[in-house]
Design an enzyme around this catalytic site. Structure first.
Site, PDB file in Angstrom:
ATOM      1  N   ARG A  52      50.858  91.696   3.442  1.00  0.00           N
ATOM      2  CA  ARG A  52      52.303  91.651   3.715  1.00  0.00           C
ATOM      3  C   ARG A  52      52.725  92.731   4.710  1.00  0.00           C
ATOM      4  O   ARG A  52      53.767  93.355   4.585  1.00  0.00           O
ATOM      5  CB  ARG A  52      53.098  91.776   2.409  1.00  0.00           C
ATOM      6  CG  ARG A  52      52.769  90.703   1.393  1.00  0.00           C
ATOM      7  CD  ARG A  52      53.082  89.303   1.911  1.00  0.00           C
ATOM      8  NE  ARG A  52      52.702  88.290   0.935  1.00  0.00           N
ATOM      9  CZ  ARG A  52      51.535  87.668   0.914  1.00  0.00           C
ATOM     10  NH1 ARG A  52      50.607  87.949   1.840  1.00  0.00           N
ATOM     11  NH2 ARG A  52      51.248  86.769   0.003  1.00  0.00           N
ATOM     12  N   SER A 107      58.569  85.472  -3.691  1.00  0.00           N
ATOM     13  CA  SER A 107      58.092  86.613  -4.484  1.00  0.00           C
ATOM     14  C   SER A 107      58.818  87.868  -4.021  1.00  0.00           C
ATOM     15  O   SER A 107      58.722  88.249  -2.850  1.00  0.00           O
ATOM     16  CB  SER A 107      56.579  86.788  -4.311  1.00  0.00           C
ATOM     17  OG  SER A 107      55.888  85.671  -4.828  1.00  0.00           O
ATOM     18  N   GLU A 154      59.044  93.102  -1.308  1.00  0.00           N
ATOM     19  CA  GLU A 154      58.633  92.422  -0.084  1.00  0.00           C
ATOM     20  C   GLU A 154      59.840  92.182   0.810  1.00  0.00           C
ATOM     21  O   GLU A 154      59.719  92.042   2.022  1.00  0.00           O
ATOM     22  CB  GLU A 154      57.995  91.060  -0.401  1.00  0.00           C
ATOM     23  CG  GLU A 154      56.580  91.118  -0.927  1.00  0.00           C
ATOM     24  CD  GLU A 154      55.946  89.736  -0.986  1.00  0.00           C
ATOM     25  OE1 GLU A 154      56.488  88.802  -0.364  1.00  0.00           O
ATOM     26  OE2 GLU A 154      54.916  89.589  -1.654  1.00  0.00           O
TER      27      GLU A 154
END
Length: 313
Positions: free
Chosen positions: A186, A236, A306
């Site tokens: 990520r 998420s 995130e």
């Protein structure tokens, strides 16, 4: 070029929550973008580049800057003919390529939805992007954060990107290899440099169309059964902690269904924070902090979001 004053950013982000931006500008070509960036640099006005808004939250109030969104020329996709890709530096057959190596190049603009790129690859019997069929973001956003799912990541198939970078006070067009982007979990180097992605080239392999589509269908069914897709969210919410899963820790901390205002930890999948209908950005941020504190207290793990926040938390 389209200009929207005091844009309601809840309309441009998947959370369907958040504040406004002083100005939202949709650019249609690299030339328009280069001109706009030069104007903004000269004026000193802050700006952010927004993809499909699936991993971004504008905090309540107004962002005192310009939001740039790509359209037009950036919303394109195409297969590069065999022998004309020019991307295989070590390819021994080069222009005489007859496809015997099984690799094919596919190019996509930064505003193109990654899911559409995956479907286009499947239609051409190309394998490698099946994992991306259910990811809601754009190509630019997916490269920016090295998006992934079901054991696949952008770095597995990305060859290079075209981007705009600032060098010596000037904005320039560049082509950068995937290796230079330092893609990790990520993360990409672009998060630190502030470069703007224009397009990407993916290298895929020839495969069986039915098998590719069956794999994509399986991933879609698994997503639908396990994720709260019926509610606005950013997917998420937290990054996966080392050796564990954010959703498991949150559930083990007894936070399934925990809510702050209209923001809630999904009972279907505790790794998701959902907007039940009237969540504000402040609700989401407050819930995030509460979850982080509880999980850290229980397990000594500080969860890292995130989601990209625009504004001061």
């Amino acid at each position: 070029m389209t200009i929207i004053e005091h844009a309601d950013m809840s309309k441009y982000t998947s959370f369907k929550a958040g504040g406004t931006a002083k100005k939202l500008i949709v650019v249609e070509s690299p030339e328009e973008l280069l001109g706009l960036l030069s104007e903004l640099r000269e004026s000193g006005e802050p700006y952010v580049f927004l993809g499909n808004g699936t991993n971004t939250l504008f905090l309540d109030g107004e962002y005192e800057g310009t939001v740039i969104k790509a359209g037009g020329d950036f919303d394109t996709i195409g297969l590069i003919p065999l022998g004309e890709c020019g991307v295989c530096e070590d390819c021994e057959i080069e222009a005489d390529c007859d496809g015997s190596l099984g690799c094919h190049a596919l190019t996509a603009g930064s505003a193109m939805l990654l899911s559409k790129v995956a479907r286009a690859a499947a239609s051409a019997s190309l394998t490698g992007l099946e994992f991306a069929a259910g990811i809601p973001g754009s190509v630019g956003g997916a490269v920016f954060m090295n998006a992934g799912a079901y054991d696949g990541e952008i770095k597995d198939v990305l060859h290079s990107v075209s981007l705009i970078s600032e060098e010596n006070g000037q904005f320039v067009l560049k082509t950068v290899s995937a290796e230079e982007l330092e893609l990790g979990y990520r993360h990409s180097k672009i998060m630190d440099t502030g470069d703007i992605i224009l397009s990407a080239i993916f290298i895929l392999k020839k495969g069986d169309k039915e098998e590719i589509e069956a794999k994509m269908k399986d991933f879609a069914e698994r997503r639908s059964s396990k994720q709260p897709l019926e509610y606005p969210s950013a997917g998420s919410f937290f990054k996966r902690p080392e050796g564990d899963f954010a959703g498991r820790l949150i559930e083990a901390a007894g936070l399934a269904g925990f809510s702050v205002g209209g923001a809630q930890v999904s009972e279907k999948h505790c790794g998701f924070v959902i907007n039940t209908g009237d969540a504000t950005a402040s609700d989401i941020v407050e819930l995030m902090h509460a979850v982080q504190d509880k999980v850290c207290e229980e397990f000594g793990v500080m969860l890292e979001p995130e989601v990209r926040f625009i504004g001061e938390i």
